[in-house]
Design a protein around this motif. Structure first.
Motif, mmCIF file in Angstrom:
data_model
loop_
_atom_site.group_PDB
_atom_site.id
_atom_site.type_symbol
_atom_site.label_atom_id
_atom_site.label_comp_id
_atom_site.label_asym_id
_atom_site.label_seq_id
_atom_site.Cartn_x
_atom_site.Cartn_y
_atom_site.Cartn_z
ATOM 1 N N ALA A 92 -10.826 8.393 8.342
ATOM 2 C CA ALA A 92 -12.061 8.802 7.651
ATOM 3 C C ALA A 92 -13.077 9.302 8.673
ATOM 4 C CB ALA A 92 -12.630 7.642 6.843
ATOM 5 N N LEU A 138 -12.114 12.813 9.701
ATOM 6 C CA LEU A 138 -12.473 13.794 8.671
ATOM 7 C C LEU A 138 -13.984 14.044 8.651
ATOM 8 C CD1 LEU A 138 -10.417 12.903 5.464
ATOM 9 C CD2 LEU A 138 -10.166 14.931 6.897
ATOM 10 N N TYR A 190 -16.044 11.864 7.390
ATOM 11 C CA TYR A 190 -16.587 11.244 6.175
ATOM 12 C C TYR A 190 -17.604 10.169 6.508
ATOM 13 C CZ TYR A 190 -13.361 13.737 3.157
ATOM 14 O OH TYR A 190 -12.706 14.707 2.472
ATOM 15 N N ARG A 191 -17.516 9.677 7.745
ATOM 16 C CA ARG A 191 -18.516 8.728 8.203
ATOM 17 C C ARG A 191 -18.489 8.720 9.719
ATOM 18 N NH1 ARG A 191 -15.120 3.513 7.894
ATOM 19 N NH2 ARG A 191 -14.548 3.466 10.086
ATOM 20 N N PRO A 202 -19.052 5.057 2.683
ATOM 21 C CA PRO A 202 -19.118 6.424 3.200
ATOM 22 C C PRO A 202 -18.694 7.439 2.138
ATOM 23 C CG PRO A 202 -17.009 5.448 3.800
ATOM 24 C CD PRO A 202 -17.742 4.425 2.958
ATOM 25 N N LYS A 203 -18.506 8.668 2.561
ATOM 26 C CA LYS A 203 -17.926 9.663 1.652
ATOM 27 C C LYS A 203 -16.491 9.236 1.381
ATOM 28 C CE LYS A 203 -16.736 14.529 1.398
ATOM 29 N NZ LYS A 203 -16.726 15.849 2.012
ATOM 30 N N ILE A 204 -16.076 9.175 0.125
ATOM 31 C CA ILE A 204 -14.752 8.633 -0.196
ATOM 32 C C ILE A 204 -13.883 9.610 -0.978
ATOM 33 C CG2 ILE A 204 -15.395 6.185 -0.097
ATOM 34 C CD1 ILE A 204 -15.801 6.266 -3.144
ATOM 35 N N GLY A 215 -12.600 13.801 -1.112
ATOM 36 C CA GLY A 215 -12.583 15.148 -0.576
ATOM 37 C C GLY A 215 -11.463 15.943 -1.212
ATOM 38 N N ALA A 249 -11.744 18.353 -4.648
ATOM 39 C CA ALA A 249 -12.757 17.298 -4.591
ATOM 40 C C ALA A 249 -13.501 17.212 -5.922
ATOM 41 C CB ALA A 249 -13.730 17.567 -3.447
#
Lengths: 430, 98
Positions: free
Chosen positions: A167, A170, A172-173, A290-292, A294, A342
């Motif tokens: 993650a 990517l 995402y965090r 975080p962003k989970i 995509g 997404a």
């Protein structure tokens, strides 16, 4: 779609990954689960106990078959100082009713059983392979990279645990912040079932969960824990990293001192240490998620920060199951529509929002901050409780004081307003 | 500040099952002079007690007993660590109980 492409690849053989894989394979999807350890569970650690409600929904009556340790029917919470320990105890058959029951577990054992269930459902399990990176094309995740090998899938599920380097890769965090995670250290201490039944006043197959605030974490945010297993005790210390680094002793030393505390030592007598472990716990709650979602990818379990520590209860594994169920529902829907964008996978967020996962995380969103802002819980109240009890129970032959006066002395030391403020804030954050 | 540490963690790690990837360290400290204030955080927080100092007060670190928790990366990944990754597949700690 090419023949060698999977419907879904899941990274990580913990509870979140394995349950996601199980649910997808059960519906006929081609699923591969990649685990870097030699078996599912070989890299995993819990305190710990699992609250059964979420797995019960997916595998009704699982505890009859699964290698759980003991059903928890006794809850204890203690405020501990160097020489004293003040405990509140609650035992009830209500704690053991199916659907709201909880069990002590050992992940090295439990996760292997869960993985066997996933395999029976048709999941292709690959162990001993570390996923190094993800295949990303034009922002879309198309599978995983492990060494020289590339494996493609319509959707990739990141269940790679609290550290989730994938993650991070990517974007995402960012890196975990020291106030968002706690480190736990634990020993498994072997004792016979009979000795455990006797020492903990447990009926056969039933057990105790016991959490401690105060000296176990050297007065820093954190605490000690003890869970009874079938033929062992899980004993450990957890401490939030941002606070731990200010301590005057090392984390392993805290555990050692905890073990030799006069309230703990007799419980361990004659026990043999079987394993020493350490692990991070995501404790930031709602604010650290975080962003989970995509293109072609979802994040579940600890990797998504789905965990709550309330001091009197610690929950992570039931969130792992809950998020797995939501992710599987989203992937099945996406598979039907053959749309893994997404935008479409946003339904994962909706399923989470409707489920206990997000409802509970939101409900308790201010609690981690409350703990951080209220050091008295860890370095003040344990001492106050011990002082009051000492005055009550220790008979010295000196002239007695009126109880109200005695109590007020200790309360004044702490500050009446402080106590009122902490109590108010604490209750408001729950 | 003196940090209390009399416990022998190595002895405890001796009970654990490891597949050590000899000659292929998954955690590497930076080569240049180590900021000891940063290093001290790891001396306190590493559950495996792997961050030690030798008799001359120099950092002494061995990845062999690593429990793969990530604490050192979270605390010092940007300051004194050169590299932190999980060991290769099959390697590293193997929890039998967990």
């Amino acid at each position: 779609m090419s023949d060698d492409r999977f419907d879904a690849i899941i990274v990580g053989g913990g509870i979140a990954g394995t349950v996601t894989a199980y649910l997808l394979a059960k519906e006929g999807l081609e699923v591969m689960l990649v685990e870097r350890g030699n078996y599912a569970g070989s890299k995993n650690v819990t305190g710990g106990r699992i609250y059964s409600h979420s797995l019960e929904k997916i595998m009704p009556g699982f505890a009859q078959e699964a290698p759980v340790e003991r059903k928890i029917t006794r809850e204890k919470i203690s405020l501990m100082t160097e020489e004293s320990n003040v405990t509140v105890e609650f035992s009830s058959t209500r704690l053991g009713e199916q659907g709201s029951d909880s069990y002590s577990v050992l992940r090295g054992v439990f996760d292997q059983w869960l993985a066997s269930k996933a395999e029976d459902a048709g999941v292709q399990m690959v162990t001993g392979i570390r996923v190094d990176d993800l295949i990303v094309r034009e922002g879309k995740v198309c599978g995983v990279i492990a060494g020289e090998d590339e494996l493609e899938a319509n959707v990739t599920i990141l269940a790679d645990g609290v550290n989730s380097l994938l993650a991070q890769k990517l974007g995402y965090r960012g890196e975990l912040a020291p106030h968002q995670v706690a480190v736990g250290v634990k020993e498994i201490i072997e004792l016979s079932a009979e000795v455990i039944d006797n020492r903990f006043n447990c009926r056969e197959g039933e057990g105790t969960s016991w959490l401690f605030a105060g000296i176990p974490s050297a007065g820093k945010v954190g605490g000690g824990f003890l869970y009874t297993n079938k033929t062992s005790i899980s004993l450990g210390v957890v401490s939030t990293l941002s606070e731990l680094i200010k301590a005057n002793k090392t984390l392993p030393q805290m555990l050692e001192d905890f073990k030799s505390h006069p309230s703990i030592e007799p419980l361990l007598k004659g026990g043999k240490m079987m394993e020493y472990s350490g692990h991070l716990v995501p404790e930031g709650g709602f604010h650290m998620v975080p962003k989970i979602i995509g293109d072609g990818v979802l994040v579940v379990g600890d990797a998504a920060g789905f965990c709550i520590n309330l001091g009197y209860a610690v929950r992570g594994m039931d969130f792992a199951v809950g998020s797995a169920e939501c992710a599987a529902k989203a992937v099945l829907k996406a598979n039907k529509a053959q749309d893994f964008s997404a935008g479409f996978l946003q339904c994962y967020q909706s399923f989470l929002d409707e489920s206990f996962v997000m409802k509970d995380l939101k409900h308790y969103r201010n609690f981690p901050h409350f703990l951080e802002e209220t050091p008295r819980i860890f370095n003040g109240y344990p001492g106050m409780a011990a002082d009051i009890m000492t005055d009550l129970f220790v008979v010295t032959g000196n002239p007695p004081q009126p109880m109200m006066k005695m109590m007020m002395k200790h309360v004044k030391n702490m500050g009446m307003l402080n106590i009122a403020k902490d109590g108010w804030k604490g209750v408001r954050s729950l | 500040m003196t940090i209390v540490n009399t416990v022998n963690v190595d002895q405890k790690l001796g009970i654990d099952k490891f597949h050590v990837d000899e000659g292929n360290a998954h955690i590497v400290l930076k080569k240049d002079k180590i900021d000891m204030q940063e290093y001290q955080k790891l001396m306190i927080a590493c559950p495996a007690g792997l961050y030690k100092i030798d008799e001359n007060g120099n950092p002494q670190f061995d990845y062999a007993g690593c429990l793969e928790c990530g604490t050192c990366r979270v605390l010092c990944g940007k300051t004194i660590l050169e590299k932190w990754e999980f060991p290769q597949g099959t390697m590293g700690i193997e929890f039998r109980f967990g």
